[in-house]
Design an enzyme around this catalytic site. Structure first.
Site, mmCIF file in Angstrom:
data_model
loop_
_atom_site.group_PDB
_atom_site.id
_atom_site.type_symbol
_atom_site.label_atom_id
_atom_site.label_comp_id
_atom_site.label_asym_id
_atom_site.label_seq_id
_atom_site.Cartn_x
_atom_site.Cartn_y
_atom_site.Cartn_z
ATOM 1 N N SER A 1 106.563 -0.631 22.867
ATOM 2 C CA SER A 1 107.211 -0.876 21.582
ATOM 3 C C SER A 1 107.787 0.429 21.028
ATOM 4 O O SER A 1 108.622 1.055 21.676
ATOM 5 C CB SER A 1 106.209 -1.544 20.629
ATOM 6 O OG SER A 1 106.856 -2.067 19.497
ATOM 7 N N ASP B 1 107.380 -12.382 24.319
ATOM 8 C CA ASP B 1 107.306 -11.464 23.176
ATOM 9 C C ASP B 1 107.831 -12.156 21.923
ATOM 10 O O ASP B 1 108.994 -12.552 21.864
ATOM 11 C CB ASP B 1 108.128 -10.200 23.465
ATOM 12 C CG ASP B 1 107.867 -9.090 22.455
ATOM 13 O OD1 ASP B 1 107.700 -9.399 21.258
ATOM 14 O OD2 ASP B 1 107.840 -7.923 22.860
ATOM 15 N N HIS C 1 103.665 -9.868 22.426
ATOM 16 C CA HIS C 1 104.038 -8.459 22.277
ATOM 17 C C HIS C 1 102.871 -7.519 22.561
ATOM 18 O O HIS C 1 103.020 -6.543 23.308
ATOM 19 C CB HIS C 1 104.579 -8.222 20.861
ATOM 20 C CG HIS C 1 105.152 -6.858 20.648
ATOM 21 N ND1 HIS C 1 106.361 -6.465 21.185
ATOM 22 C CD2 HIS C 1 104.683 -5.775 19.968
ATOM 23 C CE1 HIS C 1 106.618 -5.214 20.835
ATOM 24 N NE2 HIS C 1 105.612 -4.771 20.103
#
Length: 261
Positions: free
Chosen positions: A112, A207, A239
């Site tokens: 991320s 995700d 995610h």
């Protein structure tokens, strides 16, 4: 006043995986956690699960000639600090790790916003990083590969798709349009450290926080710049499942082992 990065550095989680001999090269894998620059629930310990999976693979494969260790790195969070503190903490702590543990070869795994920071660490050349030039020279001469997991690469594209994400971007940046440089401005295949860098881009279909738009953006950019990359898009979970997925762990370590054996 003590350097705040000293404290952060001592919080670094270390996973020593293999030790072959004193004369072996030391290969380090550094994990950079996500959390949108703001979430204290994401820490350097996020990757403990994946470290265990990678350790299993290493135990069953030939790593002769290499000591392999894993490290989870920390950085200060917003709103207590703003850009560029996140990336300069990552630079400082990565530099310390390389020196203290005598790392010869380095791979970065970022999830991320950790992928954002990993890409900046390896490639960003903006003026605000000039005073870190000597540290970055060592880091970039040591990095051989980037594994970017469900990453954020363009804030402009991110806000077009998710306007509400300004809630955390505004905490991390005073003015992101001036402060955040899109990688299209600094990725250049003619730069020696990029020529020698392997890009591995990973994204999960499941995700729920990021669609493929960010990954597609980086992929198209690398194509346009004629920079080679490896892409894996699959069902790696939601995610925050991606960085604990055993298939992702195997993808990471098998690619690393194929490069050193």
């Amino acid at each position: 006043m003590n350097d705040p990065t000293d404290t952060l550095y001592h919080q670094t989680a270390i996973h020593k995986l293999a030790e072959i001999g004193k004369n072996c090269k030391h290969l380090g894998i550094i994990f950079i956690h996500g959390g949108a620059w703001v979430d204290p629930l994401n820490t350097s310990n996020d990757f403990k699960g994946i470290a265990g999976e990678i350790s299993k693979v290493i135990e069953n494969n030939n790593t002769q000639g290499f000591n392999i260790s894993m490290f989870g790195i920390e950085y200060r969070l917003s709103p207590s600090v703003k850009h560029p503190i996140h990336i300069t903490d990552v630079i400082t702590n990565t530099y310390k790790l390389i020196n203290e543990y005598k790392i010869d070869i380095l791979y970065i795994v970022g999830h991320s916003v950790g992928a954002t920071l990993g890409l900046q660490l390896a490639t960003d050349n903006r003026d605000y990083l000039i005073k870190y030039s000597s540290q970055l020279h060592l880091i970039r001469s040591t990095i051989q590969g980037l594994f970017l997991l469900d990453g954020i690469y363009s804030l402009q594209e991110l806000l077009k798709e998710y306007p509400t994400y300004d809630s955390f971007i505004s905490k991390a940046f005073t003015n992101y349009e001036l402060e955040f440089q899109d990688p299209k401005e600094y990725l250049d295949k003619e730069q020696q450290f990029i020529k020698n860098l392997s890009f591995y881009i990973i994204h999960s279909f499941q995700d729920e926080l990021l669609t493929l738009r960010q990954t597609d953006y980086l992929v198209e950019l690398l194509k346009a710049k004629e920079i080679s990359f490896n892409l894996s898009i699959s069902d790696y979970g939601r995610h925050n499942d991606v960085y604990i997925n055993d298939r992702v762990a195997k993808l990471i370590i098998f690619n690393i082992l194929s490069n050193i054996n």
